[in-house]
Write a protein that holds these residues in place. Structure first.
Motif, PDB file in Angstrom:
ATOM      1  N   ARG A 241       0.373  -4.535  -3.877  1.00  0.00           N
ATOM      2  CA  ARG A 241       1.005  -3.504  -3.055  1.00  0.00           C
ATOM      3  C   ARG A 241       2.384  -3.168  -3.628  1.00  0.00           C
ATOM      4  N   TYR A 242       2.543  -1.917  -4.044  1.00  0.00           N
ATOM      5  CA  TYR A 242       3.756  -1.512  -4.739  1.00  0.00           C
ATOM      6  C   TYR A 242       4.340  -0.281  -4.067  1.00  0.00           C
TER       7      TYR A 242
ATOM      8  N   PHE B 187       2.658   3.312  -6.896  1.00  0.00           N
ATOM      9  CA  PHE B 187       1.341   2.831  -7.289  1.00  0.00           C
ATOM     10  C   PHE B 187       0.517   4.042  -7.702  1.00  0.00           C
TER      11      PHE B 187
ATOM     12  N   ARG C 257      -9.474   3.639   9.236  1.00  0.00           N
ATOM     13  CA  ARG C 257      -8.579   4.249   8.234  1.00  0.00           C
ATOM     14  C   ARG C 257      -7.241   4.637   8.878  1.00  0.00           C
TER      15      ARG C 257
ATOM     16  N   ARG D 137       5.281   4.935  -1.682  1.00  0.00           N
ATOM     17  CA  ARG D 137       5.402   4.545  -0.278  1.00  0.00           C
ATOM     18  C   ARG D 137       6.367   3.368  -0.200  1.00  0.00           C
TER      19      ARG D 137
ATOM     20  N   ALA E  42      -8.688  -3.950  -0.660  1.00  0.00           N
ATOM     21  CA  ALA E  42      -9.301  -2.615  -0.610  1.00  0.00           C
ATOM     22  C   ALA E  42      -8.961  -1.864  -1.891  1.00  0.00           C
ATOM     23  N   VAL E  43      -9.985  -1.455  -2.636  1.00  0.00           N
ATOM     24  CA  VAL E  43      -9.719  -0.684  -3.854  1.00  0.00           C
ATOM     25  C   VAL E  43      -9.937   0.804  -3.640  1.00  0.00           C
ATOM     26  N   CYS E  44     -10.601   1.167  -2.559  1.00  0.00           N
ATOM     27  CA  CYS E  44     -10.873   2.589  -2.357  1.00  0.00           C
ATOM     28  C   CYS E  44     -11.029   2.879  -0.870  1.00  0.00           C
ATOM     29  N   GLY E  45     -10.432   3.984  -0.439  1.00  0.00           N
ATOM     30  CA  GLY E  45     -10.610   4.410   0.939  1.00  0.00           C
ATOM     31  C   GLY E  45     -10.900   5.899   0.951  1.00  0.00           C
TER      32      GLY E  45
ATOM     33  N   ALA F 258      -9.610   7.958  -2.217  1.00  0.00           N
ATOM     34  CA  ALA F 258      -8.575   7.563  -3.172  1.00  0.00           C
ATOM     35  C   ALA F 258      -8.803   6.114  -3.555  1.00  0.00           C
ATOM     36  N   ILE F 259      -8.823   5.885  -4.865  1.00  0.00           N
ATOM     37  CA  ILE F 259      -8.972   4.527  -5.398  1.00  0.00           C
ATOM     38  C   ILE F 259      -7.577   4.037  -5.764  1.00  0.00           C
ATOM     39  N   GLY F 260      -7.247   2.808  -5.393  1.00  0.00           N
ATOM     40  CA  GLY F 260      -5.978   2.211  -5.821  1.00  0.00           C
ATOM     41  C   GLY F 260      -6.158   1.702  -7.243  1.00  0.00           C
TER      42      GLY F 260
ATOM     43  N   GLN G 189      -3.091   6.278  -7.883  1.00  0.00           N
ATOM     44  CA  GLN G 189      -4.384   6.544  -7.253  1.00  0.00           C
ATOM     45  C   GLN G 189      -5.235   7.447  -8.130  1.00  0.00           C
TER      46      GLN G 189
HETATM   47  P1  AMP Z   1      -4.914   5.187   1.354  1.00  0.00           P
HETATM   48  O1  AMP Z   1      -4.337   6.392   0.677  1.00  0.00           O
HETATM   49  O2  AMP Z   1      -3.890   4.460   2.198  1.00  0.00           O
HETATM   50  O3  AMP Z   1      -6.200   5.433   2.015  1.00  0.00           O
HETATM   51  O4  AMP Z   1      -5.203   4.137   0.195  1.00  0.00           O
HETATM   52  C1  AMP Z   1      -6.276   4.265  -0.690  1.00  0.00           C
HETATM   53  C2  AMP Z   1      -6.209   3.120  -1.677  1.00  0.00           C
HETATM   54  O5  AMP Z   1      -4.965   3.177  -2.383  1.00  0.00           O
HETATM   55  C3  AMP Z   1      -6.196   1.741  -1.023  1.00  0.00           C
HETATM   56  O6  AMP Z   1      -7.496   1.294  -0.802  1.00  0.00           O
HETATM   57  C4  AMP Z   1      -5.487   0.908  -2.060  1.00  0.00           C
HETATM   58  O7  AMP Z   1      -6.400   0.500  -3.053  1.00  0.00           O
HETATM   59  C5  AMP Z   1      -4.506   1.869  -2.677  1.00  0.00           C
HETATM   60  N1  AMP Z   1      -3.139   1.679  -2.138  1.00  0.00           N
HETATM   61  C6  AMP Z   1      -2.617   2.154  -0.994  1.00  0.00           C
HETATM   62  N2  AMP Z   1      -1.338   1.796  -0.844  1.00  0.00           N
HETATM   63  C7  AMP Z   1      -1.026   1.042  -1.937  1.00  0.00           C
HETATM   64  C8  AMP Z   1       0.155   0.368  -2.393  1.00  0.00           C
HETATM   65  N3  AMP Z   1       1.292   0.396  -1.713  1.00  0.00           N
HETATM   66  N4  AMP Z   1       0.092  -0.299  -3.573  1.00  0.00           N
HETATM   67  C9  AMP Z   1      -1.047  -0.331  -4.292  1.00  0.00           C
HETATM   68  N5  AMP Z   1      -2.172   0.292  -3.919  1.00  0.00           N
HETATM   69  C10 AMP Z   1      -2.176   0.972  -2.762  1.00  0.00           C
END
Ligand code: AMP
Length: 534
Positions: A232-233, A236, A370, A224, A392-395, A417-419, A238
């Protein structure tokens, strides 16, 4: 040119990893591996199998699934057009854009022949999947096949010559139009998330025919174009799981959350906090969104530009706002829990009960909506310690309509998804994880050898020790013992195995424990037994 200038010009560019991407290096990668091994073992105990979808997919898949109004799709995707048949694309350009005006029956026939040749190759390429069979391309192919015979008629009808010399015959203009509409490659995107891919795979492989529900998990990089910062990268990782098909029984929602919590528990992740909410369904959510929009319009002047824009595009996202100035305003907005339809309210209550049965502690958070469009009913987010603002580590959440939206059968779905990067950051903050990694590595045995005879023995010893599962460092060139021991120390080896002429002759090897400098003489077999007992 002076010699100095030439040297300056020859100096190669200093390459660096692209902004927002990074190298994961040892010893940190050992922690990544431990985390991923824990994923495989814990998720398997919940009956999940691993899926490895491709890293890139049709852009349209993400646009549809994630939603055009989301930040991800509107500005963060790495998308590009992919061409497999540049030869056909060039032929199309010639006959659709560059050919001189067709002036008489003879040149019409030549032109039509060229178009015919193109259409045959085009059809063949679609069949071989070298050109994507998009609805637009299939329509263009069909229309071309109808139009070309009609165009051929022009050449045989002498009366039409007059018409042609006057300019472009509308049929030929139509053909040129059709040719221009052809897409030679898919517009593809490096995946920003993997739920869409898993749903695509579910449909493509007819997984609805398997015993339901289908439980899949994945581990891998996502992309992304976000503003990089700690946690935030742009590339990254998942770790995610999806349950597709079967029912939307609340026990499924609770079990998938229980699985993440069990996984975090096994890793001894610190400060874990689970937030849950229900964001309703297609029936009740739009009504709540309209109510929210009406309430937000009343306070529009007090909101920042982002929230003002979101009143129109996606009012739910206003609830996500972290702006201090907006907090008191948001606190007074209506809660979705008070506006759920009866089915959604019953479902939400049952999910909470099911979590309690499993001993999973949660906090209700009415502002948890979300970022992605596909969620409905249950949504959840997990935060952990040591991560600052990106905590946030997981959504995750339920997405019952998604498979259908992507052209599949009606299918229930829930996932998370866990980051992984953030998970690792949080684990690194807690010393426990660190010490476990180093203790695992400290089994290293450094072989200090001298002399050609000893080298042969050292090579054999290294092979045997590695076969037995020990980590061995075998220096490629001879070193004085003093230097070898210094090197062993620097590498953090626990033992040095000293092999010189004496050791080889006696068949007794010297093992030095580097922590206290003590030495013992052992046969090869005794050495293996000694190390195994550690
Ligand atoms: P999402 O897919 O946006 O629901 O994100 C799920 C998890 O992915 C988030 O809770 C973060 O832990 C991780 N995440 C999302 N975007 C990033 C990012 N740019 N860099 C690192 N981790 C991310």
């Amino acid at each position: 040119m002076s010699e100095g200038a030439a040297k300056k010009e020859d100096k190669p560019r200093k390459f660096q990893a692209i902004r927002g991407t990074r190298d994961l290096l040892p010893p940190e990668t050992a922690l990544w591996n431990r985390v991923e091994q824990t994923v495989h073992s814990v998720f398997a105990t919940f009956g999940f199998g691993e899926i490895r979808p491709p890293i890139f997919e049709a852009t349209e898949l993400f646009a549809r699934a994630v939603g055009g109004e989301t930040d991800i799709v509107s500005k963060e995707m790495y998308a590009f057009e992919d061409h497999e048949r540049p030869d056909l694309a060039a032929l199309r350009t010639t006959i659709a854009y560059r050919n001189p005006d067709v002036l008489n029956a003879w040149s019409v026939r030549l032109y039509i022949e060229q178009v015919n040749e193109f259409v045959r190759a085009f059809e063949d390429a679609i069949e071989k999947r070298e050109i994507p069979a998009t609805p637009d391309n299939l329509r263009a192919l069909d229309d071309l096949k109808n139009q070309v015979p009609r165009a051929s008629m022009i050449g045989t009808d002498p009366a039409s010559n007059v018409h042609i010399t006057g300019g472009f015959d509308p049929i030929i203009a139509g053909i040129r139009e059709l040719l221009r509409a052809i897409q030679f490659g898919d517009v593809i995107t490096l995946r920003p998330e993997a739920t869409a891919s898993v749903c695509r795979a579910y449909i493509e492989h007819n997984m609805q025919q398997l015993p339901q529900p289908v439980k899949l998990y994945y581990i891998g990089p996502m992309f992304r174009r976000e503003r990089p910062q700690k946690g935030r990268y742009r590339q990254f990782y998942q770790i995610g799981a999806e349950i597709l098909g079967g029912t939307d029984a609340p026990a499924i929602d609770a079990e998938v959350i229980e699985m993440v919590m069990t996984f975090f528990d096994k890793l001894e992740l610190q400060g874990v906090q689970l937030d849950i909410n229900s964001i309703g369904c297609r029936d009740c959510r739009p009504k709540y969104v309209e109510l929210l929009r009406a309430e937000l319009l009343k306070v529009k002047d007090k909101l920042g530009p982002d929230s003002q824009r979101r009143i129109e595009t996606n009012p739910l996202r206003v609830l996500d706002s972290k702006l201090d100035s907006e907090q008191t305003i948001i606190a007074k907005l209506p809660h979705i829990a008070d506006h759920l339809c009866e089915d959604c309210a019953t479902h939400y209550a049952a999910v909470k009960r099911q979590l309690e049965l499993r001993g999973v502690l949660y906090r209700e958070n009415w502002r948890l909506v979300r970022g992605l469009d596909y969620y409905m009913r249950t949504t959840f987010e997990i935060t952990a310690a040591g991560l600052g603002s990106q905590n946030a580590v997981c959504g995750g959440g339920r997405y019952d309509g998604l498979v259908e939206l992507l052209g599949g059968p009606p299918t229930k779905g829930i996932g998370f998804a866990i980051g992984e990067d953030r998970l690792i950051l949080s684990l690194q903050e807690s010393e426990k994880a660190q010490s476990r990694v180093t203790s695992h590595q400290s089994l290293l045995i450094y072989i200090a050898w001298m002399g050609q005879n000893a080298h042969a023995t050292a090579i054999r010893a290294a092979k045997d020790l590695r076969n037995a599962g020990f980590s061995v460092e075998l220096p490629p060139v001879e070193q004085k013992f003093g230097k070898a021991l210094g090197q062993a120390d620097k590498l953090g080896a626990r033992f040095a195995l000293i092999l010189g002429d004496n050791e080889v002759a006696e068949g007794l090897w010297t093992l030095k424990t580097l922590a206290d400098g003590s030495q013992q003489k052992l046969t090869e077999q005794d050495l293996l037994d000694f190390l195994r007992k550690l």
